[in-house]
Design a protein around this motif. Structure first.
Motif, PDB file in Angstrom:
ATOM      1  N   LYS A 278     -31.938 -36.291  11.711  1.00 41.52           N
ATOM      2  CA  LYS A 278     -33.167 -35.531  11.359  1.00 41.52           C
ATOM      3  C   LYS A 278     -33.038 -34.299  11.686  1.00 41.52           C
ATOM      4  CE  LYS A 278     -37.802 -36.165  13.236  1.00 41.52           C
ATOM      5  NZ  LYS A 278     -38.808 -36.591  14.398  1.00 41.52           N
ATOM      6  N   GLU A 279     -32.371 -33.718  12.699  1.00 37.85           N
ATOM      7  CA  GLU A 279     -32.420 -32.168  12.905  1.00 37.85           C
ATOM      8  C   GLU A 279     -31.568 -31.553  11.788  1.00 37.85           C
ATOM      9  OE1 GLU A 279     -30.484 -31.836  16.685  1.00 37.85           O
ATOM     10  OE2 GLU A 279     -32.246 -32.501  17.758  1.00 37.85           O
ATOM     11  N   GLN A 281     -31.545 -32.687   8.631  1.00 34.98           N
ATOM     12  CA  GLN A 281     -32.410 -32.935   7.389  1.00 34.98           C
ATOM     13  C   GLN A 281     -33.533 -31.578   7.624  1.00 34.98           C
ATOM     14  OE1 GLN A 281     -32.037 -34.655   4.499  1.00 34.98           O
ATOM     15  NE2 GLN A 281     -33.781 -33.167   3.815  1.00 34.98           N
ATOM     16  N   GLU A 282     -33.995 -31.633   8.966  1.00 37.70           N
ATOM     17  CA  GLU A 282     -35.080 -30.347   9.152  1.00 37.70           C
ATOM     18  C   GLU A 282     -34.649 -29.241   8.973  1.00 37.70           C
ATOM     19  OE1 GLU A 282     -36.129 -31.177  12.859  1.00 37.70           O
ATOM     20  OE2 GLU A 282     -37.508 -33.161  12.477  1.00 37.70           O
ATOM     21  N   THR A 285     -34.159 -28.662   4.847  1.00 37.86           N
ATOM     22  CA  THR A 285     -35.632 -28.330   4.422  1.00 37.86           C
ATOM     23  C   THR A 285     -36.208 -27.106   4.868  1.00 37.86           C
ATOM     24  OG1 THR A 285     -35.902 -30.977   4.678  1.00 37.86           O
ATOM     25  CG2 THR A 285     -37.756 -29.319   4.440  1.00 37.86           C
ATOM     26  N   GLN A 286     -35.899 -26.576   5.971  1.00 36.05           N
ATOM     27  CA  GLN A 286     -36.214 -25.037   6.375  1.00 36.05           C
ATOM     28  C   GLN A 286     -35.821 -24.055   5.786  1.00 36.05           C
ATOM     29  OE1 GLN A 286     -35.525 -24.386  10.418  1.00 36.05           O
ATOM     30  NE2 GLN A 286     -37.127 -22.539  10.432  1.00 36.05           N
TER      31      GLN A 286
END
Length: 296
Positions: A278-279, A281-282, A285-286
């Motif tokens: 999750k981290e 992927q974040e 995305t950022q």
């Protein structure tokens, strides 16, 4: 189970369809015959016939009449064909042993006046250190083919009553098991492969009504939905995640982590892997958003 009726004896026999249906004696004998077949010491047809005799607990007794002996061999050969069910067969003729069981047919081993307890069914209650080291030895055997890795794998999981894996001298225990009947050693290897296959391709557990897919522990981060395990079993990745868990302090120090219940550690690893993905992927995305803003 296969049903085999012998009219001359007016008796019906029930034969296992695969390793998972064998009792302790049948399993051990089958394991040795599988090893002999895989090492090309016997042909596939010889393997089937010898396995048939073993499963039926029979001994070969030649007939003094040649025509009766030939008919007997023909019947034995035909009957042994039902044991093709121990394998799957590809179009090119390649056979693969069916390994879809996670119960332990050989829970207790008596050797040199000592009694050793193996894993419970479904490997309940194993220490995480056993799994981590066991996967490492499985990896070593598949890569180098040395019997010592199989003996070590056996020694990791078969302990005296009340023993902890972390407390034994593994090198001495390996030397102690050096002359143990190969049926036990190879039989446990087959079980461990079957369990690891289940763990990496089928294992979904339910905790507090929530499904946890432990298969993601053995799939790549690039394909979180994939459950295919290619090449050698994962061992370095498990060790690396162990250090992460030890650093988090959830299970205490690394030695304490290795003594912890293996399944509970895998559940915690599941949470850790999901959080890391999750981290990641974040972060991706950022970075993409920042690139988009810079173009604007």
């Amino acid at each position: 189970m296969h049903s085999l009726e012998i009219l001359e004896l007016n008796e019906r026999f029930w034969l296992p369809e695969n390793l998972g249906e064998c009792d302790k004696r049948q399993y051990l004998d089958a394991a040795k015959l599988i090893l002999m077949y895989q090492m090309d010491e016997i042909t596939y047809e010889e393997f089937r016939i010898l396995l048939l005799y073993s499963l039926m607990n029979m001994e070969f007794k030649p007939s003094s009449f040649e025509n009766i002996q030939e008919e007997k061999w023909d019947n034995i050969f035909i009957a042994s064909e039902v044991l093709d069910s121990f394998f799957t067969k590809e179009e090119d003729g390649t056979r693969h042993l069916i390994q879809d069981y996670i119960h332990n047919p050989v829970k207790t081993v008596h050797y040199k006046l000592h009694t050793f307890q193996g894993p419970k069914d479904s490997f309940q209650g194993f220490a995480y250190g056993q799994l981590e080291d066991g996967v490492g030895e499985l990896n070593n055997f598949l890569k180098y083919g040395e019997t010592e890795s199989l003996v070590k794998l056996f020694a990791i999981f078969y302990l005296k009553n009340g023993e902890k894996y972390s407390e034994i001298n593994l090198d001495k225990r390996i030397a102690f098991f050096h002359h143990l009947d190969i049926r036990y050693v190879y039989g446990f290897y087959l079980l461990f492969v079957s369990f690891f296959k289940y763990l990496t391709t089928e294992c979904i557990i339910v905790i507090d009504g929530k499904e946890l897919d432990l298969r993601i522990l053995f799939s790549s981060a690039d394909d979180a939905t994939s459950t295919e395990v290619e090449g050698e079993p994962e061992s370095l990745g498990m060790r690396a995640t162990s250090f992460q868990l030890a650093e988090s302090g959830v299970f205490g120090t690394l030695p304490k982590l290795r003594e912890s219940d293996g399944m509970m550690v895998l559940v915690r690893m599941h949470d850790l892997v999901l959080r890391n993905r999750k981290e990641e992927q974040e972060r991706i995305t950022q970075e993409e958003n920042q690139k988009t803003e810079s173009h604007d």
